[in-house]
Every structure is written in C-alpha cells, then in structure tokens.
Design an enzyme around this catalytic site. Structure first.
Site, PDB file in Angstrom:
ATOM      1  N   LYS A  58       0.831  -1.215   0.000  1.00 10.14           N
ATOM      2  CA  LYS A  58       0.000   0.000   0.000  1.00 10.14           C
ATOM      3  C   LYS A  58       0.859   1.255   0.000  1.00 10.14           C
ATOM      4  N   ALA A 189      -3.496 -12.864 -12.694  1.00 17.81           N
ATOM      5  CA  ALA A 189      -4.251 -11.604 -12.609  1.00 17.81           C
ATOM      6  C   ALA A 189      -5.129 -11.626 -11.359  1.00 17.81           C
ATOM      7  N   GLY A 190      -4.511 -11.996 -10.222  1.00 16.15           N
ATOM      8  CA  GLY A 190      -5.236 -11.953  -8.950  1.00 16.15           C
ATOM      9  C   GLY A 190      -4.953 -10.637  -8.258  1.00 16.15           C
ATOM     10  N   VAL A 191      -5.170 -10.624  -6.945  1.00 14.09           N
ATOM     11  CA  VAL A 191      -5.030  -9.376  -6.192  1.00 14.09           C
ATOM     12  C   VAL A 191      -3.603  -8.833  -6.281  1.00 14.09           C
ATOM     13  N   ALA A 279       2.738 -14.408  -9.335  1.00 15.79           N
ATOM     14  CA  ALA A 279       1.732 -14.090  -8.301  1.00 15.79           C
ATOM     15  C   ALA A 279       0.528 -14.998  -8.523  1.00 15.79           C
ATOM     16  N   GLY A 281      -0.857 -17.136  -6.183  1.00 15.78           N
ATOM     17  CA  GLY A 281      -1.459 -17.608  -4.935  1.00 15.78           C
ATOM     18  C   GLY A 281      -0.406 -17.929  -3.891  1.00 15.78           C
ATOM     19  N   ASP A 322      -3.923 -17.242   7.712  1.00 11.32           N
ATOM     20  CA  ASP A 322      -3.703 -17.840   6.389  1.00 11.32           C
ATOM     21  C   ASP A 322      -3.457 -19.346   6.441  1.00 11.32           C
ATOM     22  N   HIS A 454     -23.359  15.678   2.739  1.00  6.82           N
ATOM     23  CA  HIS A 454     -23.206  16.137   1.365  1.00  6.82           C
ATOM     24  C   HIS A 454     -22.150  17.228   1.318  1.00  6.82           C
TER      25      HIS A 454
HETATM   26  P1  FAD Z   1       1.579 -14.107   8.261  1.00  4.46           P
HETATM   27  O1  FAD Z   1       1.373 -12.656   8.169  1.00  4.46           O
HETATM   28  O2  FAD Z   1       2.137 -14.821   7.092  1.00  4.46           O
HETATM   29  O3  FAD Z   1       2.507 -14.346   9.529  1.00  4.46           O
HETATM   30  C1  FAD Z   1       2.951 -15.608   9.913  1.00  4.46           C
HETATM   31  C2  FAD Z   1       4.182 -15.438  10.768  1.00  4.46           C
HETATM   32  O4  FAD Z   1       4.506 -16.696  11.341  1.00  4.46           O
HETATM   33  C3  FAD Z   1       5.427 -14.988   9.997  1.00  4.46           C
HETATM   34  O5  FAD Z   1       5.997 -13.878  10.629  1.00  4.46           O
HETATM   35  C4  FAD Z   1       6.342 -16.207  10.031  1.00  4.46           C
HETATM   36  O6  FAD Z   1       7.722 -15.853  10.074  1.00  4.46           O
HETATM   37  C5  FAD Z   1       5.916 -16.853  11.341  1.00  4.46           C
HETATM   38  N1  FAD Z   1       6.189 -18.292  11.419  1.00  4.46           N
HETATM   39  C6  FAD Z   1       5.851 -19.262  10.525  1.00  4.46           C
HETATM   40  N2  FAD Z   1       6.215 -20.476  11.010  1.00  4.46           N
HETATM   41  C7  FAD Z   1       6.783 -20.265  12.214  1.00  4.46           C
HETATM   42  C8  FAD Z   1       7.342 -21.117  13.203  1.00  4.46           C
HETATM   43  N3  FAD Z   1       7.360 -22.450  13.061  1.00  4.46           N
HETATM   44  N4  FAD Z   1       7.867 -20.554  14.318  1.00  4.46           N
HETATM   45  C9  FAD Z   1       7.855 -19.207  14.495  1.00  4.46           C
HETATM   46  N5  FAD Z   1       7.318 -18.354  13.607  1.00  4.46           N
HETATM   47  C10 FAD Z   1       6.788 -18.880  12.489  1.00  4.46           C
HETATM   48  N6  FAD Z   1      -4.280  -8.883   3.167  1.00  4.46           N
HETATM   49  C11 FAD Z   1      -5.188  -7.920   3.426  1.00  4.46           C
HETATM   50  O7  FAD Z   1      -6.120  -8.158   4.199  1.00  4.46           O
HETATM   51  N7  FAD Z   1      -5.096  -6.691   2.854  1.00  4.46           N
HETATM   52  C12 FAD Z   1      -4.099  -6.377   2.002  1.00  4.46           C
HETATM   53  O8  FAD Z   1      -4.040  -5.258   1.501  1.00  4.46           O
HETATM   54  C13 FAD Z   1      -3.129  -7.359   1.721  1.00  4.46           C
HETATM   55  N8  FAD Z   1      -2.109  -7.094   0.884  1.00  4.46           N
HETATM   56  C14 FAD Z   1      -1.167  -8.044   0.656  1.00  4.46           C
HETATM   57  C15 FAD Z   1      -0.127  -7.750  -0.222  1.00  4.46           C
HETATM   58  C16 FAD Z   1       0.832  -8.704  -0.488  1.00  4.46           C
HETATM   59  C17 FAD Z   1       1.973  -8.368  -1.431  1.00  4.46           C
HETATM   60  C18 FAD Z   1       0.780  -9.970   0.150  1.00  4.46           C
HETATM   61  C19 FAD Z   1       1.854 -10.999  -0.102  1.00  4.46           C
HETATM   62  C20 FAD Z   1      -0.242 -10.282   1.007  1.00  4.46           C
HETATM   63  C21 FAD Z   1      -1.232  -9.318   1.266  1.00  4.46           C
HETATM   64  N9  FAD Z   1      -2.310  -9.576   2.097  1.00  4.46           N
HETATM   65  C22 FAD Z   1      -3.250  -8.619   2.332  1.00  4.46           C
HETATM   66  C23 FAD Z   1      -2.465 -10.880   2.757  1.00  4.46           C
HETATM   67  C24 FAD Z   1      -1.977 -10.775   4.213  1.00  4.46           C
HETATM   68  O9  FAD Z   1      -0.638 -10.355   4.238  1.00  4.46           O
HETATM   69  C25 FAD Z   1      -2.131 -12.118   4.903  1.00  4.46           C
HETATM   70  O10 FAD Z   1      -3.467 -12.543   4.800  1.00  4.46           O
HETATM   71  C26 FAD Z   1      -1.765 -11.998   6.367  1.00  4.46           C
HETATM   72  O11 FAD Z   1      -0.438 -11.551   6.548  1.00  4.46           O
HETATM   73  C27 FAD Z   1      -1.921 -13.357   7.063  1.00  4.46           C
HETATM   74  O12 FAD Z   1      -1.646 -13.206   8.406  1.00  4.46           O
HETATM   75  P2  FAD Z   1      -1.124 -14.417   9.298  1.00  4.46           P
HETATM   76  O13 FAD Z   1      -0.869 -13.838  10.644  1.00  4.46           O
HETATM   77  O14 FAD Z   1      -2.049 -15.554   9.165  1.00  4.46           O
HETATM   78  O15 FAD Z   1       0.239 -14.886   8.639  1.00  4.46           O
HETATM   79  P1  NAD Z   2      -4.869 -14.926  -6.108  1.00  4.29           P
HETATM   80  O1  NAD Z   2      -5.442 -16.226  -5.765  1.00  4.29           O
HETATM   81  O2  NAD Z   2      -5.595 -13.678  -5.781  1.00  4.29           O
HETATM   82  O3  NAD Z   2      -4.586 -14.857  -7.680  1.00  4.29           O
HETATM   83  C1  NAD Z   2      -3.768 -15.783  -8.333  1.00  4.29           C
HETATM   84  C2  NAD Z   2      -4.137 -15.762  -9.811  1.00  4.29           C
HETATM   85  O4  NAD Z   2      -3.168 -16.510 -10.503  1.00  4.29           O
HETATM   86  C3  NAD Z   2      -5.489 -16.413 -10.089  1.00  4.29           C
HETATM   87  O5  NAD Z   2      -6.251 -15.566 -10.909  1.00  4.29           O
HETATM   88  C4  NAD Z   2      -5.117 -17.714 -10.771  1.00  4.29           C
HETATM   89  O6  NAD Z   2      -6.079 -18.130 -11.709  1.00  4.29           O
HETATM   90  C5  NAD Z   2      -3.826 -17.328 -11.461  1.00  4.29           C
HETATM   91  N1  NAD Z   2      -2.941 -18.458 -11.742  1.00  4.29           N
HETATM   92  C6  NAD Z   2      -2.683 -19.532 -10.951  1.00  4.29           C
HETATM   93  N2  NAD Z   2      -1.786 -20.352 -11.548  1.00  4.29           N
HETATM   94  C7  NAD Z   2      -1.460 -19.769 -12.742  1.00  4.29           C
HETATM   95  C8  NAD Z   2      -0.572 -20.116 -13.796  1.00  4.29           C
HETATM   96  N3  NAD Z   2       0.168 -21.228 -13.753  1.00  4.29           N
HETATM   97  N4  NAD Z   2      -0.503 -19.285 -14.854  1.00  4.29           N
HETATM   98  C9  NAD Z   2      -1.240 -18.133 -14.901  1.00  4.29           C
HETATM   99  N5  NAD Z   2      -2.102 -17.777 -13.935  1.00  4.29           N
HETATM  100  C10 NAD Z   2      -2.200 -18.569 -12.864  1.00  4.29           C
HETATM  101  O7  NAD Z   2      -3.405 -14.939  -5.460  1.00  4.29           O
HETATM  102  P2  NAD Z   2      -2.352 -13.769  -5.276  1.00  4.29           P
HETATM  103  O8  NAD Z   2      -2.660 -12.619  -6.149  1.00  4.29           O
HETATM  104  O9  NAD Z   2      -1.021 -14.450  -5.394  1.00  4.29           O
HETATM  105  O10 NAD Z   2      -2.588 -13.365  -3.777  1.00  4.29           O
HETATM  106  C11 NAD Z   2      -2.386 -14.320  -2.717  1.00  4.29           C
HETATM  107  C12 NAD Z   2      -3.246 -14.008  -1.553  1.00  4.29           C
HETATM  108  O11 NAD Z   2      -2.847 -12.807  -0.923  1.00  4.29           O
HETATM  109  C13 NAD Z   2      -4.688 -13.869  -1.957  1.00  4.29           C
HETATM  110  O12 NAD Z   2      -5.414 -14.896  -1.362  1.00  4.29           O
HETATM  111  C14 NAD Z   2      -5.126 -12.557  -1.433  1.00  4.29           C
HETATM  112  O13 NAD Z   2      -6.286 -12.676  -0.659  1.00  4.29           O
HETATM  113  C15 NAD Z   2      -3.981 -12.062  -0.565  1.00  4.29           C
HETATM  114  N6  NAD Z   2      -3.784 -10.648  -0.893  1.00  4.29           N
HETATM  115  C16 NAD Z   2      -4.752  -9.769  -0.549  1.00  4.29           C
HETATM  116  C17 NAD Z   2      -4.645  -8.455  -0.908  1.00  4.29           C
HETATM  117  C18 NAD Z   2      -5.729  -7.507  -0.533  1.00  4.29           C
HETATM  118  O14 NAD Z   2      -6.535  -7.847   0.311  1.00  4.29           O
HETATM  119  N7  NAD Z   2      -5.794  -6.336  -1.132  1.00  4.29           N
HETATM  120  C19 NAD Z   2      -3.548  -8.017  -1.627  1.00  4.29           C
HETATM  121  C20 NAD Z   2      -2.594  -8.946  -1.985  1.00  4.29           C
HETATM  122  C21 NAD Z   2      -2.723 -10.261  -1.597  1.00  4.29           C
END
Ligand code: FAD
Ligand code: NAD
Length: 481
Positions: A58, A189-191, A279, A281, A322, A454
C-alpha cells in the site's frame, strides 16, 4: 525450570500478534514465538502483512498514485508542475520507514500488554509443549495450556517459472525493484498481480499480465469485474486471459531478460520481459511446526483443519489466519485471533464468515462483501439490484475521480441487504459502511432512510440503497430479479 504459559502463539503476523495481545489483555499469561529475523539477527514482528504484504504494497500504491496524479491529473485542477520524475530509492526508503514504524509498534504493544516475545522457530513438540530454536542454534522448551498456530503463508512457486530473485521474483521481490523495469511480466491476474502491476505500470513499466483462467476475477461480481478490466486496460495493464505459462528462458547476456512461453487458445506464444513477477497464490506454512508424534489434521492442500471456532482436532491447539481455510486476508486472521483468545477466556465470541470484506487496492479500488449476483442466481434467491454511478456523484466529479459505481443487492421479499460491490475511489472505506449495516441485518430501506453528509462519496452508497427500492433521487438504476 521450564516456563509455563496459558497461551503460546506461534507466528506474529496479524493473526498471531492480535491473538497474543487480546489473550494478554484478558489476563492470560502469553508468549508469541516468531522466527523472522533481520540482517542483524533481530526478531522481526508483524509477519507477511507488515513486512512484505499489505503495508509495503500500500505504501508503494500510494506513492505511485501520487506520481501519476502529479504527472497526469494535477493540470486538470490548474496546478502546473515542471517535469515530474521518480526517485525509486527514496520511494523505497519511505516504504521501509512505514514498515519499521509499524513493526516496532508491535514490539511496544507486546511490552505494554506483557506478551513475552520468544525468538526462533516454534515446533509443537507435545500437545502442551513448544520447542523454540533460534537462528544462533540456541533452544528452549516452554509449556503451554493452549497453543495458537498462526504461521501464515508464503508465495506458491510454479515449475514453468521458478523464482530466482533476480529476473523472476515473487511478491516480496516485486516490492524491492531498484529501478522501474521497462517490460514487466506478471503471472496471475489476482489481487497481487493487479496491485503490483498497477504500482510498476504507474511508474512507467509496460505491464503484461498472463492469467490462466478465461474469466477475469471470477470471485468478483461480473459487472464490477468487467468494469475493472476496462479501467485497468485503459491504464495500460495488458491482461491476457486464458494464457497458461508453459516455460521460460533467461538470456545469458549482461542485461538479463526472461522470455516466457505460454499457451493461449491452443497456440504457443512468447514474450520477453526485463522482470517477471509470479503471483499465482500462496500456500500455508506448516514446515518445522509439528514434531512427529503430534498429530494435528491437515486438509489436502496443507491447511490446518479447524472447526468454526478455529479449534484443531487436538482440543487445546487452535489455528488462525492464512494457515487455515478461508480467504487469506489480514483482517480475517485478526478476527480469528481475537475469537480464539476470547473463547480461551470463556467468552462466546464468533467470527461472521459471511461478512468478510475484500478489497483490491488498484485505482479505482474494487471492494465487495456478501453475495454477488451470480451467487444469488445460483442459489435461486429473488433480489433487487440498486446501482449508482460515481459519474453522478458531486463529490467524485469535484475530485475528478468519477470512474465506477456502487451496487447493492437486497432480498426482494425482506429487503435485507445481501451484498455490496463497489468499484471507485475509496471503495474500501465506503464498503465498510455497508458491512456495518449488514452486520446489523439492515434492509436497503434502512440505509436509504439514513442521512448521509453532502457532498461525500458515500452518497453513492445511499443512492444505490435507494435505487434498490426504485427511488434513487439522482440517476440510480433498479433491476429486479
Ligand atoms: P503471516 O502474516 O504470514 O505471519 C505468519 C508469521 O509466522 C510470519 O511472521 C512467520 O515468520 C511466522 N512463522 C511461521 N512459522 C513459524 C514457526 N514455526 N515458528 C515461528 N514463527 C513462524 N491482506 C489484506 O487483508 N489486505 C491487504 O491489503 C493485503 N495485501 C497483501 C499484499 C501482499 C503483497 C501480500 C503478499 C499479502 C497481502 N495480504 C493482504 C495478505 C496478508 O498479508 C495475509 O493474509 C496476512 O499476513 C496473514 O496473516 P497471518 O498472521 O495468518 O500470517
Ligand atoms: P490470487 O489467488 O488472488 O490470484 C492468483 C491468480 O493466478 C489467479 O487468478 C489464478 O487463476 C492465477 N494463476 C494460478 N496459476 C497460474 C498459472 N500457472 N498461470 C497463470 N495464472 C495462474 O493470489 P495472489 O494474487 O497471489 O494473492 C495471494 C493471496 O494474498 C490472496 O489470497 C489474497 O487474498 C492475498 N492478498 C490480498 C490483498 C488484498 O486484500 N488487497 C492483496 C494482496 C494479496
């Protein structure tokens, strides 16, 4: 003597750190184990979200939007600029500062709430025991009445385009480019693909997104997804649907580039990029988490199996965020963390999984909650649709930001709001008003009878609610199904 806690949380992402703080607030002795370390071996709290996810993405989305506004928008407001240019290292430095401020903030919150921070990889060595091994090889065992697993997720790697962190990167690498790639390929073409594609596209990259599915954003309401594809296309994202990546080749020269082969409609094509983001998943993390004789059930895709209350098959072990079923979203994980902590303190807290809001932070933003039209049709529900375009919103026009619409779906018999779908400026914040209304089982009429300020973008929500019952004042549309 081995230290004993009421709760040990493994993982300090938004699911884990929130669970730990809430448990401690409720008087439970709590520790949180985290394995993430920086270059100097200091523990880094905050997980994916704060370090390489929500927050840094962000920060870059906001910086790149300001850049494109300065370049292409300011003149419409009568603001003249000399040549606008981009300084990537400064942009990255600002992003890093925001991340540090927030991750340090969690350290402060842990201290203030008396959560012990344990450093290292946490392994559940017994149903009531966590073994912690730090990066220097030191280890310790802790006893726990309850354990909350919050180990999160990591990006999925695919064989046709394995990440090398040089030319082919995952989302983490894509937050760290030191220059704008001229030609940027994105698989998926996901998030993440759309958000990071927007960042680098705004900064000047020619972005091509290869998506395996024929449908764009299949979990988004079709009308909204169509609108999003149109707008993102106009911004320069070349989204190629039905394009399955089959292989890649990295050039051997000084300036490395990657040629990606993909199949589309049975034909093989190739495009060469300077950088490629994969990207496609994320997968749950359970590596090193469970000792051999701890038998916690996993689902077939590796997620930890839990019930509605996030309890595993071992009654004192829970899992949130997650690493369990459901959308991979920070707020969903945090709410699960709160639920588990509160239930451990004998409260009856639940998560309403029907009302998890989703947002794609492109510009305009795409935000939705509840059911979409396709789902309601499939369920045979009769519904009314109220829509209102931002092109008819005074505030959106004043801001010169009037792409998109608000769409509210309401049950045609009870008028209860069943879903809301928005594409437009500040859609995330606008949607939240409807999430609150839905949490209180509001009807579209209730929302229509509520007074809105408004001029505000939220008037579009008001008008869409009025439109669902056929009496929008401005040009909202009603459709009956
Ligand atoms: P995580 O944030 O993955 O945290 C897990 C933690 O556990 C990590 O710090 C890891 O090091 C630690 N860990 C793992 N195994 C062990 C172990 N055995 N011992 C000790 N520590 C361990 N979500 C949104 O809602 N809004 C967004 O705008 C958004 N944007 C995103 C953008 C990107 C680029 C990405 C990659 C993800 C985004 N997400 C977004 C998704 C969001 O980041 C995740 O859903 C969220 O971080 C999950 O939280 P979590 O606590 O389950 O796991
Ligand atoms: P995603 O599931 O949103 O999108 C992955 C896309 O990749 C899908 O459209 C899928 O059909 C496509 N795909 C899968 N395999 C493929 C292949 N071999 N070739 C071409 N296309 C393929 O996953 P992401 O964008 O990687 O994001 C991961 C997670 O992180 C999501 O679950 C999302 O909720 C979370 N996230 C959330 C935010 C937010 O809330 N704004 C931002 C970033 C990430």
């Amino acid at each position: 003597m081995t230290k004993e806690y009421d709760v040990i949380v493994i993982g300090s992402g938004p699911a884990g750190y929130v669970a730990a703080i809430r448990a401690a607030q409720l008087g439970l002795t709590t520790a949180c184990v985290e394995k993430w370390v920086d270059d100097e071996n200091n523990t880094v709290l905050g997980g994916t979200c704060l370090n390489v996810g929500c927050i840094p993405s962000k920060a870059l989305l906001d910086s790149s939007q300001k850049y494109i506004d300065a370049k292409k928008e300011f003149h419409t407001h009568g603001i003249k600029t000399s040549k606008v240019s981009i300084d990537i290292p400064s942009m990255m430095e600002r992003k890093a500062k925001v991340v540090t401020q927030l991750t340090q903030g969690i350290k402060g919150l842990f201290a203030a709430n008396k959560v012990d921070s344990l450093h290292g990889v946490g392994t559940i060595s017994d149903n009531n025991e966590v073994f912690v091994l730090d990066a220097k090889g030191n280890s310790d065992k802790y006893l726990a009445k309850n354990i909350i697993i919050a180990t999160g997720s990591v990006p999925i790697n695919i064989p046709p385009a394995p990440v090398d962190n040089e030319v082919i990167v995952d989302s983490t690498g894509a937050l760290e480019f030191d220059a704008v790639p001229e030609r940027l390929g994105i698989i998926g073409a996901g998030v993440i693909g759309l958000e990071l594609g927007s960042v680098w596209g705004r900064l000047g990259a020619k972005v091509t997104v290869l998506e395996a599915l024929d449908e764009f954003l299949p979990s988004v309401d079709t009308q909204i997804a169509r609108e999003a594809k149109k707008i993102l296309g106009k911004q320069g994202l070349d989204i190629k649907l039905g394009s399955k990546v089959t292989g890649h080749k990295i050039s051997k020269g000084k300036k490395k580039e990657v040629t990606v082969t993909f199949e589309t409609k049975g034909a093989s094509e190739e495009i060469t990029f300077d950088k490629l983001i994969v990207a496609v998943g994320r997968r749950p993390v359970t590596d090193s988490l469970l000792a051999n004789d701890v038998s916690i059930d996993l689902c077939d895709r590796g997620f930890i199996k839990v019930n509605e209350q996030c309890q595993t098959n071992v009654p004192n072990i829970y899992a949130v965020g997650d690493v369990v079923r459901g959308p991979m979203l920070a707020h969903k994980g945090s709410e699960e963390g709160v639920m588990v902590a509160e239930r451990l303190a004998d409260k009856k807290t639940q998560v309403n999984y029907d009302l998890v809001p989703s947002v794609i932070y492109t510009h305009p933003e795409v935000a939705w909650v509840g059911k979409n039209e396709e789902e309601l049709k499939a369920e045979g529900v009769d519904y009314n649709v109220g829509t209102f375009p931002f092109a008819a919103s005074g505030r959106a026009l004043a801001a010169n930001d009037s792409d998109g619409l608000v769409k509210i779906l309401a049950d045609s018999k009870t008028d209860r709001i069943l879903g809301c779908h928005i594409i437009g400026a500040s859609a995330a914040d606008l949607l939240q008003q409807v999430v609150i209304a839905m949490e209180f089982s509001s009807s579209a009429e209730d929302l229509g009878l509520t007074m809105f300020s408004h001029p505000a973008l939220s008037e579009a929500v008001h008008e869409a609610a009025l439109a669902a019952n056929g009496h929008a004042i401005h040009i909202g549309n009603r459709k009956k199904r």
